[in-house]
Design an enzyme around this catalytic site. Structure first.
Site, short mmCIF file in Angstrom:
data_model
loop_
_atom_site.label_atom_id
_atom_site.label_comp_id
_atom_site.label_asym_id
_atom_site.label_seq_id
_atom_site.Cartn_x
_atom_site.Cartn_y
_atom_site.Cartn_z
N CYS A 108 0.78 29.83 -14.77
CA CYS A 108 0.34 30.73 -16.11
C CYS A 108 -0.05 29.36 -17.05
CB CYS A 108 1.72 30.99 -16.80
SG CYS A 108 1.35 32.47 -17.90
N GLU A 109 -1.29 29.01 -16.38
CA GLU A 109 -1.94 27.72 -17.24
C GLU A 109 -3.53 27.59 -16.91
OE1 GLU A 109 0.43 25.14 -18.36
OE2 GLU A 109 -1.06 23.40 -19.00
N PRO A 162 0.85 -1.15 0.03
CA PRO A 162 -0.14 0.15 0.13
C PRO A 162 0.67 1.30 -0.15
CG PRO A 162 0.07 -0.94 2.13
CD PRO A 162 0.82 -1.90 1.38
N GLY A 163 0.34 2.07 -0.76
CA GLY A 163 1.20 3.55 -0.78
C GLY A 163 0.11 4.58 -0.42
N ARG A 164 -0.71 4.86 -1.02
CA ARG A 164 -1.72 6.01 -0.79
C ARG A 164 -2.53 5.85 0.38
NH1 ARG A 164 -4.55 8.28 -5.13
NH2 ARG A 164 -4.14 6.61 -6.46
#
Ligand code: LLP
Length: 432
Positions: free
Chosen positions: A362-363, A292-294
């Site tokens: 800037c996107e 598991p990570g998350r």
């Protein structure tokens, strides 16, 4: 009330995490700021460990998938918690080794590890190199042989299980860049080759079906397929592989209506399937690894921002611009991931507006989220975005030469700086 139990509101109406007042943390460390409740991380580790003890007699290991968040402090915590570690690059490996993380408990993943990375893994004595393809297998055999070493390996298998999640984070099906397919016979050929080659010892197999998966059925289906494969290997080559790594992917609560099952239930289902199939096919039960990570760090983390401008376009929407965005959390622009947010300095007030939380880049697509319920906020207010512990810092960038935020660990009311805020000098350090 909150998506994570480490959050609360104090008598000043301020959001707290791990017993620390977020307004004070913002004053002390600045914003944007990543905060991670260490206690919550340790509790998640313990709950996975206990599930292996309870349902599988302790014959297993929980390896934290460090791509979710990797830094020295966290590697130390994982070591203290007795966890294994999944790394997927020389950089993650280096970080772990730099704090003395035990190499034998490391799983080295990746579909295109470079010769240098393989060399580094061999020199460090990484306990499990998870081989993705035949090119890697041959190369590893050659490199290990050249050093008079034997690489301990697992083979990455695509079990053909379709986990219901966003297509970019789905990995178990046949059309995936990762691993050897079972259906085509490719996986069995890889086993044959691995058993024949010098310099490598085939220890087991690995699969990972996807990420942010809420159902337990796909995990049980994958476990069944993988154990059948272990039994097929046993029947065909007469060898019993000892290790079965079933990957990670367990879903977490990002929104109030998300209902992840208690993590122990995955292990309960998986161990039942593994034991049943082993008994049917007459093989010994393998050592199980979960990755598991998350679900170890995700809900333990939040991001604090300061509100800059608030721009209402009548009849259209209100943009609340914050001092971070896609540079510290690219998950909305990548996957349209949804988050909950609140005004951290007025957390006791009702969320009576709906806003678009905009980043500073800037996107136009640089948003943290759209249609987010929020308290009325003004410039200078603090906004907390919840459940950002996983795949935020680890996926952050310096787009627009925005320095990466600091990361502070909190535990029982005490903050501890784990990653310093980047400075402008850091940004130009490698420029010539
Ligand atoms: N093991 C392997 C081999 C993996 O590839 C992964 C995740 C894990 C374990 C851990 O999965 P978890 O428990 O964290 O779901 N950037 C994406 C997630 C990519 C996951 C990649 N592999 C996101 O932000 O949602």
């Amino acid at each position: 009330m909150f998506v994570s139990r480490c959050l609360d509101v104090n008598s000043h109406g301020h959001l707290t995490i791990g017993g620390c007042d977020t307004v004070e943390l913002a004053q002390q460390f600045g914003t944007p700021l990543y905060l991670l409740d260490e206690g919550e991380v340790r509790r998640a580790c313990a709950s996975y460990r206990e599930s292996i003890d309870r349902y599988y007699g302790g014959k297993g290991l929980v390896a934290y998938a460090s791509k979710a968040l990797n830094c020295k402090a966290l590697c130390r915590i994982m070591q203290e918690e007795g966890m294994g570690l999944d790394v997927v690059s020389g950089g993650e490996l280096y970080t772990a080794l730099s704090v003395g993380f035990p190499a034998e408990k490391i799983f080295f993943h990746g579909n295109n590890k470079t010769p240098r990375e393989l060399q580094e893994a061999l020199e460090a004595g990484v306990g499990q190199i998870v081989v993705d393809n035949l090119t890697e297998l041959e190369l590893l055999s050659e490199l290990a042989g050249g050093q008079g070493r034997t690489a301990e390996i697992l083979l990455r298998i695509k079990p053909g299980v379709d986990a219901h999640t966003h297509q970019f984070i789905r990995t178990g099906q046949i059309d995936s860049k990762f691993g050897f397919a079972l259906e085509t016979g490719e996986a069995m050929q890889a086993v044959e080759r691995a058993l024949a080659l010098p310099g490598v010892r085939l220890k087991g197999v690995h699969c990972h079906i996807g990420s942010q998966v809420f159902d337990r059925e796909p995990f049980e289906a994958a476990a069944e397929i993988m154990v059948q494969f272990l039994a097929d290997i046993h029947d065909r080559w007469g060898c019993q592989l000892e290790m079965l790594n079933l990957g990670g992917g367990f879903g977490i609560k990002y929104l109030s209506d998300h209902n992840p099952i208690p993590y122990g239930q995955y292990m309960e289902g998986v161990s039942r399937v593994v034991k049943e199939v082993c008994a049917q096919r007459g093989i010994a039960t393998p050592f199980i690894v979960m990755e598991p990570g998350r679900s170890i760090v995700g809900a333990a983390g939040i991001t604090l921002y300061t509100v800059g401008s608030v721009k209402t376009i009548p009849g259209i929407r209100t943009y609340v611009s914050v001092d971070g965005g896609m540079t510290d959390n690219p998950r909305y622009i990548l996957y349209q991931s949804e988050y909950e947010a609140l005004a951290a300095n007025r957390a006791d007030q009702p969320k009576d507006t709906v806003v678009t939380l905009a980043g500073r880049c800037c996107e136009s697509g640089d948003l943290v989220g759209e249609g987010m319920p929020l308290q009325q906020v003004r410039p200078g207010d603090l906004v907390a975005v919840l459940s950002t512990g996983a795949y935020n810092y680890s996926m952050a960038s310096n787009y627009n030469r925005v320095p990466r935020p600091a990361l502070v660990l909190v535990r029982d009311g005490v903050p501890r700086l784990a990653i310093r805020r980047e400075s402008y000098e850091d940004l130009v350090r490698n420029d010539l």
